[in-house]
Design a protein around this motif. Sequence first.
Motif, mmCIF file in Angstrom:
data_model
loop_
_atom_site.group_PDB
_atom_site.id
_atom_site.type_symbol
_atom_site.label_atom_id
_atom_site.label_comp_id
_atom_site.label_asym_id
_atom_site.label_seq_id
_atom_site.Cartn_x
_atom_site.Cartn_y
_atom_site.Cartn_z
ATOM 1 N N THR B 346 7.585 40.957 31.348
ATOM 2 C CA THR B 346 7.527 40.724 32.794
ATOM 3 C C THR B 346 6.134 40.325 33.265
ATOM 4 O O THR B 346 5.941 40.057 34.446
ATOM 5 N N ASN B 347 5.186 40.317 32.361
ATOM 6 C CA ASN B 347 3.796 40.036 32.741
ATOM 7 C C ASN B 347 3.126 39.168 31.682
ATOM 8 O O ASN B 347 3.620 39.033 30.574
ATOM 9 N N ASP B 348 1.961 38.669 32.069
ATOM 10 C CA ASP B 348 1.202 37.836 31.140
ATOM 11 C C ASP B 348 -0.290 37.981 31.441
ATOM 12 O O ASP B 348 -0.674 38.290 32.577
ATOM 13 N N ASN B 381 -5.672 54.840 17.478
ATOM 14 C CA ASN B 381 -6.812 53.956 17.273
ATOM 15 C C ASN B 381 -6.473 52.479 17.484
ATOM 16 O O ASN B 381 -7.101 51.798 18.286
ATOM 17 N N TYR B 382 -5.471 51.992 16.786
ATOM 18 C CA TYR B 382 -5.174 50.559 16.861
ATOM 19 C C TYR B 382 -4.266 50.256 18.054
ATOM 20 O O TYR B 382 -3.586 51.149 18.572
ATOM 21 N N GLY B 383 -4.237 48.971 18.443
ATOM 22 C CA GLY B 383 -3.528 48.574 19.655
ATOM 23 C C GLY B 383 -2.040 48.380 19.492
ATOM 24 O O GLY B 383 -1.385 47.835 20.381
ATOM 25 N N ASP B 384 -1.514 48.850 18.391
ATOM 26 C CA ASP B 384 -0.093 48.703 18.108
ATOM 27 C C ASP B 384 0.783 49.280 19.222
ATOM 28 O O ASP B 384 1.926 48.865 19.407
ATOM 29 N N VAL B 385 0.266 50.199 19.987
ATOM 30 C CA VAL B 385 1.045 50.837 21.050
ATOM 31 C C VAL B 385 1.465 49.831 22.130
ATOM 32 O O VAL B 385 2.473 50.010 22.787
ATOM 33 N N GLN B 386 0.732 48.780 22.297
ATOM 34 C CA GLN B 386 0.953 47.771 23.336
ATOM 35 C C GLN B 386 0.727 48.368 24.733
ATOM 36 O O GLN B 386 0.557 49.568 24.890
ATOM 37 N N ARG B 387 0.756 47.506 25.723
ATOM 38 C CA ARG B 387 0.383 47.917 27.082
ATOM 39 C C ARG B 387 1.491 48.734 27.737
ATOM 40 O O ARG B 387 2.678 48.429 27.558
ATOM 41 N N TYR B 388 1.097 49.696 28.520
ATOM 42 C CA TYR B 388 2.089 50.545 29.198
ATOM 43 C C TYR B 388 2.931 49.703 30.161
ATOM 44 O O TYR B 388 2.416 48.908 30.944
ATOM 45 N N ALA B 389 4.228 49.921 30.092
ATOM 46 C CA ALA B 389 5.134 49.201 30.984
ATOM 47 C C ALA B 389 6.133 50.186 31.578
ATOM 48 O O ALA B 389 6.721 50.983 30.845
ATOM 49 N N PRO B 390 6.322 50.155 32.871
ATOM 50 C CA PRO B 390 7.336 51.033 33.467
ATOM 51 C C PRO B 390 8.741 50.539 33.144
ATOM 52 O O PRO B 390 8.947 49.367 32.828
#
Lengths: 113, 643
Positions: B346-348, B381-390
């Motif tokens: 939904t975002n970029d 540590n690594y960014g594998d979690v990705q950005r928080y999204a509701p």
Amino acid sequence: MKINLLLGAALVLFSAAAFAQDSLKGNAQTGKDLFVAKGCYSCHGFVGQGSREGPRLMPALPYPAFVAQLRTPRTIMPPYTATLVNDQQAADIHAYLESQPKPPDPKSIKLLQ
Amino acid sequence: MSKQPKLKRRQFLAGALAAGPVASIAAATKANAQAAPARVTSVPPVPPNENVLPDGTPLTEARSGSDYIVDVIKTLNIEYVASLPAATFRGLQESLLNYGNNTKPEFIMCLHEEIAVAMAHGYAKVARKPMAAMVHGTVGLQHASMAMYNAYADRAPILVISGNIQNSSARRPNVEWNHAAVDQNAMVRDFTKWDAQPTSLQASAEALVQAYDLAVTAPMAPVLVTLDADIQEDPLHKEEEAKLVLPKLRRSRHPQGDAESLHEAAKMLVAAENPVIYANRYGRTEKAPALLVQLAELLHAPVIDGRSRMNFPSRHKYNHNGRREQALAQADLLLALEPVDLWGLTNDVQDLIGRPNRRLNRQANLKIVHIGTEGLLLKANYGDVQRYAPSDLTIAGDAEATMPVLIEAVKRELTPSRAAALAQRGEKLSAMAPRFLEQARTEATYGWDASPISVARTCMELWDALKGEEWTMPTETVFLSDYPHRLWDINKPHNWIGGSGAQGVGYNAPAALGAALANKGTGRITAAIIGDGEMMMTNQSLWTAAHHQIPILYIVHNNRAYHMEVMHTLRMADRRSRDTQRIHIGTDISKPNIDFATLAKSMGVYGQGPIDSPNDLGPAIKRAIDVVKRGEPALIDVVSQPR
């Protein structure tokens, strides 16, 4: 206000481009070399066929729209200022794109059936 | 054997090294001299007991700890172990070869640890079960680490085994200290699901079985067990073995979404006017695509395939990747199945100066139902979690395991009148589908006869050879402008396995080989299109393919550059209005051009090319496929358009 300014700027660019096209005649062979040297090929392919990274450039846009997109891209394409691609070079690249032959009909290609 | 003194291997090594070979021979000579009259001979005297040195050090052993470890590994039904030989697991390697008879697992020799792990990565996604990768202590694990990171980010199960000499007083001087560590697993702990460094044979057995169980239970991921060299090499006496308990693999089920939440999700799906299903790392087993087809056809909803797995047939009437953004823009409900990056739907973040964030064109009333395991395996540590999204409803559970329950919940919610209304929506969606293929075909005609050869042409020449066969295309297609997904009929679970996970360069050649290993003997053709930069990172995969006679076709998409970096550097030069010709410094792979066919031949692989005329490509592919059908690897070097 902001939109008006943008439209105004676009009109100035279009007019300038149209003037440049009137006064400049592009050379397709030079344009072919510039298409590589300026890096256009990297997203659009060596013959402007397009890719996941950049849209197809065939058939070529009308020159004013082509220059407007080149100088002030509406998408994430990086801008090409006159320092990087001057008006004559822009005309040459446009001439190269215009010189590209029409592609074959997909129905005529056995592998695409 | 049980009467032999129980001297530990390291005690023996330490003693032998401290005294040195001359001292040992001298001691033996002295002992011999005391036992018998002196005689003149040039042959060293034979010790009174051939199996024991005079100081009691045993010279031979009938059974070792690593034999028992092989017994444990055999309970896990592991077919292969990919490995580059190394001293820290020499005990286990010999046990696998002789005691284990080099079967289940069979030793697959690799020339780089990154290749061993990436092979296991590709194998797991075709075989639907892990194989093992065995890597040297410290340095081998360091080599393996990037491939482990890829597999972790891709949630692929691999049993990684390493070695270590934990007892520092028993390490031989110099090299064994460099190849030992207090906690070597720490270097990859951020991207393994679990790891262990057991300090007894029983603990080693349990660690291997526990690691396997965790690896294959969603969310799946690589696991690491470091086996101590002493435990591998020390003699195993009958009385010790009698005390050992062979651990039994437990029967673990994948986490499934809860019934109450799925009931709520089903209500929302049935009520939505324009639901869209997005599936990314959804397809875990061969059943996955058929289940998703069932749900899409129940709801008459379009599916957007994120392609991290084989999720949905490419030519199904509800596959709407051909209008991805339009479909998402119209959606009032988005069902995201293992989306990996929910925020990005939904975002970029635009690649412009200042990296501005923007909301994509989405309905203001868009509701999001998210089913996935992303939240069940997180490392900070690594960014594998990705950005928080509701989301409006996030259901923790494996999406494929959850799918049958969701389908039943949707069926319960569907009244006959609502089903009829949804069917009308389906008719409109179905009518759109043929145009996606037509659009892709038209796009493919541009540059069809160009040289360098267009990626569309390469893909369709290959498709012509594959379409009558059972096949797997195991490599990433984003650099091919996604033409395989747009033009090929991808409809079998084994046709496509997704990508690397973390985009670590070097995945594709060995992962494809792992896929080919899984396909060996099935009659399926494994055909991989791989970039030149990718191939050069792990080109030793070719030797393994030839050595083990693994049939695979490699087509090198040779654009003679790290082309992604060409574009990145160009973008910077353009922004700054600077020289665009220098962008090729440090990005082009030319001057000299690499001759991939000769490279292949040098490692025993059939090679053709460089091919830069499109009309030569079809016949070359036909010849190479004939080689592959004979059970051998082949490579074609195709001089290609950038993308």
